[in-house]
Design a protein around this motif. Structure first.
Motif, PDB file in Angstrom:
ATOM      1  N   ILE A  15       0.841  -1.202   0.000  1.00  0.00           N
ATOM      2  CA  ILE A  15       0.000   0.000   0.000  1.00  0.00           C
ATOM      3  C   ILE A  15       0.872   1.246   0.000  1.00  0.00           C
ATOM      4  O   ILE A  15       0.591   2.214  -0.707  1.00  0.00           O
ATOM      5  CB  ILE A  15      -0.951   0.000   1.216  1.00  0.00           C
ATOM      6  N   ALA A  16       1.948   1.237   0.774  1.00  0.00           N
ATOM      7  CA  ALA A  16       2.851   2.395   0.826  1.00  0.00           C
ATOM      8  C   ALA A  16       3.447   2.681  -0.545  1.00  0.00           C
ATOM      9  O   ALA A  16       3.567   3.842  -0.951  1.00  0.00           O
ATOM     10  CB  ALA A  16       3.957   2.148   1.849  1.00  0.00           C
ATOM     11  N   LYS A  17       3.794   1.637  -1.274  1.00  0.00           N
ATOM     12  CA  LYS A  17       4.365   1.793  -2.617  1.00  0.00           C
ATOM     13  C   LYS A  17       3.350   2.444  -3.571  1.00  0.00           C
ATOM     14  O   LYS A  17       3.687   3.365  -4.317  1.00  0.00           O
ATOM     15  CB  LYS A  17       4.798   0.423  -3.148  1.00  0.00           C
ATOM     16  N   ILE A  18       2.109   1.988  -3.513  1.00  0.00           N
ATOM     17  CA  ILE A  18       1.063   2.575  -4.358  1.00  0.00           C
ATOM     18  C   ILE A  18       0.810   4.027  -3.954  1.00  0.00           C
ATOM     19  O   ILE A  18       0.651   4.906  -4.798  1.00  0.00           O
ATOM     20  CB  ILE A  18      -0.242   1.763  -4.261  1.00  0.00           C
ATOM     21  N   LYS A  19       0.800   4.278  -2.653  1.00  0.00           N
ATOM     22  CA  LYS A  19       0.540   5.634  -2.155  1.00  0.00           C
ATOM     23  C   LYS A  19       1.641   6.602  -2.602  1.00  0.00           C
ATOM     24  O   LYS A  19       1.357   7.738  -2.981  1.00  0.00           O
ATOM     25  CB  LYS A  19       0.411   5.615  -0.632  1.00  0.00           C
TER      26      LYS A  19
END
Length: 174
Positions: free
Chosen positions: A130-134
């Motif tokens: 999720i952090a990567k997408i964010k």
């Protein structure tokens, strides 16, 4: 061939935004009139960017539901375990219905804050994912702010490149 055509269509939309702005400025249109004219295009661009980022998230969540949670529910006889799994499926479904379908109804003023917030509280997926997408989504914050305030798309290459990688249909298709 379809990929090339899609890329041409996306660049055509970018050029349309630039051309309309220039043409209206050249004939002396007020900036407010130009902004009102380009507002629908700016809104659609933000919607498409949200889709480019959220579609993969939705696919991942659906895959977890389909391949892990639902089969495990069917194969589990333990009532407590079944209830926990159903709760997890409900969390995923609620997230997809409430959050991932929300961006279609957002107005241009809602971007980028709500767009970036859509990646908070995602169930079942690792926080690193999720952090990567964010982080990827946050790259579009300045452009979304520019679209909202001046209704001008900045960093054209980044937008077109992201649409291509996301494998979403262009704004207009042949």
């Amino acid at each position: 061939m379809k990929g090339v055509i899609d890329k041409l269509i996306r660049w055509s939309v970018v050029l349309l935004e630039i051309s309309v702005r220039k043409m209206m400025s050249d004939v002396g249109c007020d900036q407010n009139v130009i902004a009102r004219t380009l507002r629908p295009l700016a809104t659609v661009l933000c919607h498409d960017m949200a889709e480019a980022h959220l579609r993969n998230l939705e696919r991942e969540l659906s895959e977890i539901e389909r391949t892990i949670l639902l089969p495990t529910i069917r194969d589990t006889d333990d009532v407590e375990e079944k209830a926990k799994l159903i709760e997890r499926v409900t969390a995923v479904t609620t997230f997809k219905n409430a959050r991932l379908n929300q961006y279609h109804s957002l107005d241009i003023e809602c971007y980028p804050e709500i767009f970036v917030d859509m990646f908070n509280g995602v169930p079942e997926l690792p926080s690193e994912y999720i952090a990567k997408i964010k982080v990827s989504a946050e790259k579009f914050v300045p452009s979304m702010i520019a679209l909202e305030s001046g209704l001008a798309l900045s960093d054209h290459e980044l937008w077109v490149e992201t649409f291509d990688r996301a494998d979403i249909e262009p704004l207009f298709s042949l």
